[in-house]
Design an enzyme around this catalytic site. Structure first.
Site, PDB file in Angstrom:
ATOM      1  N   ASP A 222     -58.437  38.816  62.358  1.00 46.23           N
ATOM      2  CA  ASP A 222     -58.561  38.412  63.526  1.00 46.23           C
ATOM      3  C   ASP A 222     -57.780  39.457  64.941  1.00 46.23           C
ATOM      4  O   ASP A 222     -57.010  39.857  64.729  1.00 46.23           O
ATOM      5  CB  ASP A 222     -57.526  37.327  63.401  1.00 46.23           C
ATOM      6  CG  ASP A 222     -58.133  35.999  62.477  1.00 46.23           C
ATOM      7  OD1 ASP A 222     -59.324  35.547  62.716  1.00 46.23           O
ATOM      8  OD2 ASP A 222     -56.747  35.526  62.018  1.00 46.23           O
TER       9      ASP A 222
ATOM     10  N   ASP B 239     -56.739  39.463  68.401  1.00 47.06           N
ATOM     11  CA  ASP B 239     -56.347  38.832  69.964  1.00 47.06           C
ATOM     12  C   ASP B 239     -55.997  40.266  71.182  1.00 47.06           C
ATOM     13  O   ASP B 239     -55.741  41.499  70.526  1.00 47.06           O
ATOM     14  CB  ASP B 239     -55.066  37.859  69.878  1.00 47.06           C
ATOM     15  CG  ASP B 239     -54.871  37.063  68.654  1.00 47.06           C
ATOM     16  OD1 ASP B 239     -56.043  36.954  68.804  1.00 47.06           O
ATOM     17  OD2 ASP B 239     -53.875  36.736  67.931  1.00 47.06           O
TER      18      ASP B 239
ATOM     19  N   ASP C  86     -42.773  38.112  69.854  1.00 47.97           N
ATOM     20  CA  ASP C  86     -41.378  37.770  69.150  1.00 47.97           C
ATOM     21  C   ASP C  86     -40.679  38.795  68.389  1.00 47.97           C
ATOM     22  O   ASP C  86     -38.829  38.786  68.480  1.00 47.97           O
ATOM     23  CB  ASP C  86     -41.654  35.895  68.148  1.00 47.97           C
ATOM     24  CG  ASP C  86     -43.421  36.790  67.530  1.00 47.97           C
ATOM     25  OD1 ASP C  86     -43.473  37.778  67.774  1.00 47.97           O
ATOM     26  OD2 ASP C  86     -43.594  36.208  67.190  1.00 47.97           O
TER      27      ASP C  86
END
Length: 226
Positions: A41, A43, A108
């Site tokens: 993926d 992003d 994070d």
């Protein structure tokens, strides 16, 4: 190598750049590219607001209530395009738009807080993520006293990143996860199910489940387990 980047993701970045915006690949895809894996993926993050992104891509839709992001669709592929977020109010989960140097402080862990410019072929690293990937260290960006209270799902991401990248979880981080494990009970079942599916499809589910058992997180994923 840009050969490992989906050409449609590159096209999105080029269109955003041509429209006068900045745009980067961010997060796990950058981490995978650095270690030589082909990401599943991609992003994308930009300084364009969701409404401007939506106007730029007809094949897109704005989703989310707390976090408004844009899904750009190419056939069966969906690319998540988000706007830089601010941490000016001290929150790591607010929805105020900001700049890249604010956005990075809301990420994070350092290995997940890297931005890649495929046009210049440069990695933008504010937090030492490149070093931590090479040293196999999982180090939080957000202070330990609020990283998991702001969003308990980050505990699941911690053990997932550790297993996928062979990154060591420090004693203090592991202790904090165990101490906050009960916070996962506040998370909507649909969101936990989404995380469980990611774990099962990660290619290292056994290692992640082992970490979940060790850190007292497993019962939140499978409450009926005995």
């Amino acid at each position: 190598s840009n050969t490992n980047i989906d050409p449609d993701a590159l096209q999105i970045i080029l269109w955003l750049r041509d429209a006068g915006f900045t745009a980067y690949i961010v997060g796990g895809a950058v981490r995978d590219l650095i270690v030589g894996n082909k990401p599943k993926d991609f992003d994308i993050v930009t300084d364009a607001t969701p409404s401007k992104i939506k106007r730029l891509f007809r094949n897109s839709r704005i989703i989310g209530k707390r976090f408004r992001i844009v899904h750009v669709v190419f056939g069966q592929k969906i690319f998540e395009v988000s706007t830089f977020r601010s941490n000016a109010d001290g929150s790591s989960v607010g929805n105020e738009f900001g700049t890249i140097d604010e956005d990075v402080l809301r990420r994070d862990f350092t290995i997940n807080a890297l931005y890649y410019d495929p046009i210049q072929e440069q990695v933008v690293d504010y937090v030492g993520g490149m070093r931590d990937i090479k040293k196999h260290v999982l180090r939080p960006v957000i202070p330990l006293d609020r990283i998991f209270t702001d969003d308990p799902v980050r505990m699941l991401r911690a053990i997932k990143y550790s297993a996928k990248t062979d990154a060591k979880i420090s004693f203090s981080l592991r202790h904090k996860i165990r101490a906050n494990a009960s916070l996962l009970s506040q998370i909507a079942p649909s969101r936990l199910t989404e995380e469980l599916l990611k774990i099962l499809n990660s290619g290292c589910a056994a290692e992640i489940v082992g970490e979940a058992l060790d850190t007292d997180l497993y019962m939140a994923l499978q409450p009926a387990a005995t």
